[in-house]
Write a protein that holds these residues in place. Structure first.
Motif, PDB file in Angstrom:
ATOM      1  N   SER A   1       0.832  -1.209   0.000  1.00  0.00           N
ATOM      2  CA  SER A   1       0.000   0.000   0.000  1.00  0.00           C
ATOM      3  C   SER A   1       0.861   1.252   0.000  1.00  0.00           C
ATOM      4  CB  SER A   1      -0.922  -0.006   1.220  1.00  0.00           C
ATOM      5  OG  SER A   1      -1.822  -1.099   1.167  1.00  0.00           O
TER       6      SER A   1
ATOM      7  N   ILE B   1      -1.995  -3.084  -6.841  1.00  0.00           N
ATOM      8  CA  ILE B   1      -3.327  -3.184  -6.231  1.00  0.00           C
ATOM      9  C   ILE B   1      -3.884  -4.587  -6.418  1.00  0.00           C
ATOM     10  CG2 ILE B   1      -5.723  -2.419  -6.439  1.00  0.00           C
ATOM     11  CD1 ILE B   1      -4.658   0.379  -7.008  1.00  0.00           C
TER      12      ILE B   1
ATOM     13  N   VAL C   1      -2.338  -6.754  -3.907  1.00  0.00           N
ATOM     14  CA  VAL C   1      -2.916  -6.549  -2.573  1.00  0.00           C
ATOM     15  C   VAL C   1      -4.241  -7.297  -2.450  1.00  0.00           C
ATOM     16  CG1 VAL C   1      -3.969  -4.826  -1.050  1.00  0.00           C
ATOM     17  CG2 VAL C   1      -1.778  -4.350  -2.156  1.00  0.00           C
TER      18      VAL C   1
END
Length: 407
Positions: free
Chosen positions: A226, A244, A247
């Motif tokens: 992040s 992303i 993640v």
């Protein structure tokens, strides 16, 4: 997956439940209250037999009343001697109660002769309950031999004397055995409660340890990526989109890991964990060198070493400013050795947070389950070395991989 049934119950617990039952299913061991009731019922039956013999003797009301009163006192003394912990009473108290019982056993024999013989069985049982074995058993036998005399005084046959001696010894064994049985049932129920509490505590510790190991790594990875996404969005939006997606994958895997931990079915692969660690460290701009030369590993060993590696990488990211990390997994003889070395350690660092975790303790506990040990050392040059060794046991469900080249 752990050995067990489809509900995840360990094999040894399932076998115990099948043989002995579980609490509340109607197959429990006798309750302590039931065992105590059986003991009291047996004592009352012996007392009733003697009472009926006295009433059938046709003696005067005064003598009969004294005899019945003596029976009540003997019964009360015997209940006291059969109480849990009666054998731990002081010598003086034992001498008093045994002395009174002896007088009430032998004095009435002068009047009632063989009809009073059952009370000698109570006295013999009390000797076994209260005295050390080296004294109790000889005295127990002596009490039985004394019961050869009352039938002889009545002019009865030798067979009657032997019968009274044998019944006295049998009564003593019944009193002793039922008292000890009631004690054992009480201890068993108390122990089962303690074992249940220990099992609950052990399961809580397992869950806490696994949750720490699983989520510590995943949350560190999510935090790291992040922060990287935050830096990449203004200048490299496409790469930020790729991070992303990573993640999202990590978060979904974390959710699956938590579910597996909750069900007790969590397994990990050292080879897969090594690849994941290599990717995560590279994303953190840490130069990584890995080498795995272990051959096939047993499932449990692979899971434990993978958890150790995951915790080591988590600690590296949280507690150091590493620029390089070396992870080596080798096998020599019957041992597999995992070492993790990194730089960037702050010699003055101390995490004083009350929630700083117990990673090293968790790793040492895990390794102990596979006959392994953990060694951690901090070097003077700002390096940190973690070494884990375990028995390299291979099984049919091995999760080990063939040797990998150095990265």
């Amino acid at each position: 997956m752990r050995q067990g049934d489809k509900h995840g119950i360990p094999e040894h617990e399932r076998e115990w439940n099948e043989q002995y039952g579980t609490p509340g299913d109607g197959r429990d061991f006798p309750e302590p209250r039931l065992a105590r009731t059986i003991l009291l019922a047996a004592l009352a039956c012996y007392l009733l037999i003697t009472m009926l013999n006295i009433l059938a003797a046709g003696l005067s009301p005064g003598i009969t009343g004294a005899a019945l009163g003596s029976l009540v006192v003997i019964f009360a003394i015997q209940i006291h001697h059969s109480q849990p912990g009666a054998g731990r009473a002081g010598p003086r108290q034992k001498a008093v109660t045994l002395g009174v019982q002896a007088l009430l056993t032998y004095l009435p024999i002068a009047v009632f002769r063989a009809e009073w013989g059952a009370m000698a069985g109570f006295f013999a049982g009390s000797l076994l309950l209260l005295l050390p074995s080296r004294w109790a058993w000889p005295l127990y036998g002596a009490v039985g031999l004394t019961m050869l005399v009352p039938p002889a005084l009545d002019g009865r046959s030798l067979l009657d004397s032997l019968y009274l001696c044998q019944s006295t010894l049998l009564t003593g064994l019944v009193v002793f055995g039922l008292t000890r049985l009631a004690d054992l049932v009480r201890i068993l129920h108390r122990t089962r409660g303690q074992l249940t509490q220990m099992a609950v505590t052990r399961e809580r510790l397992r869950f806490a340890r696994d949750l720490h190991d699983v989520l510590g790594f995943s949350l560190s990875a999510i935090t790291l990526k992040s922060e990287l996404i935050h830096r990449l969005v203004p200048t490299h939006p496409q790469r930020a989109m790729d991070e992303i997606r990573d993640v999202l994958v990590i978060s979904r895997q974390s959710l699956a890991d938590v579910r597996e931990v909750a069900s007790g079915l969590r397994e990990m692969s050292l080879a897969d964990e090594l690849a994941s660690a290599r990717s995560l460290l590279a994303a953190a701009d840490v130069e990584v060198r890995t080498d795995m030369q272990t051959g096939p590993l047993g499932r449990q060993v692979s899971t434990v070493l993978a958890a150790v590696l995951r915790e080591a990488v988590t600690n590296l990211l949280r507690h150091s400013k590493a620029t390089y990390c070396e992870v080596l997994a080798t096998r020599a003889g019957g041992k597999v050795r995992l070492s993790v070395r990194n730089d960037g350690v702050d010699a003055d660092y101390q995490n004083r947070s009350p929630h700083s975790g117990s990673g090293l303790g968790n790793m040492a506990t895990r390794l102990a389950t596979v006959g392994g040990e953990l060694v951690a050392a901090r070097g003077d040059d700002g390096t940190f070395l973690l070494v884990a060794e375990a028995e390299a046991v291979s099984d049919s469900g091995s999760t080990g991989r063939a040797a990998e080249p150095a990265a």
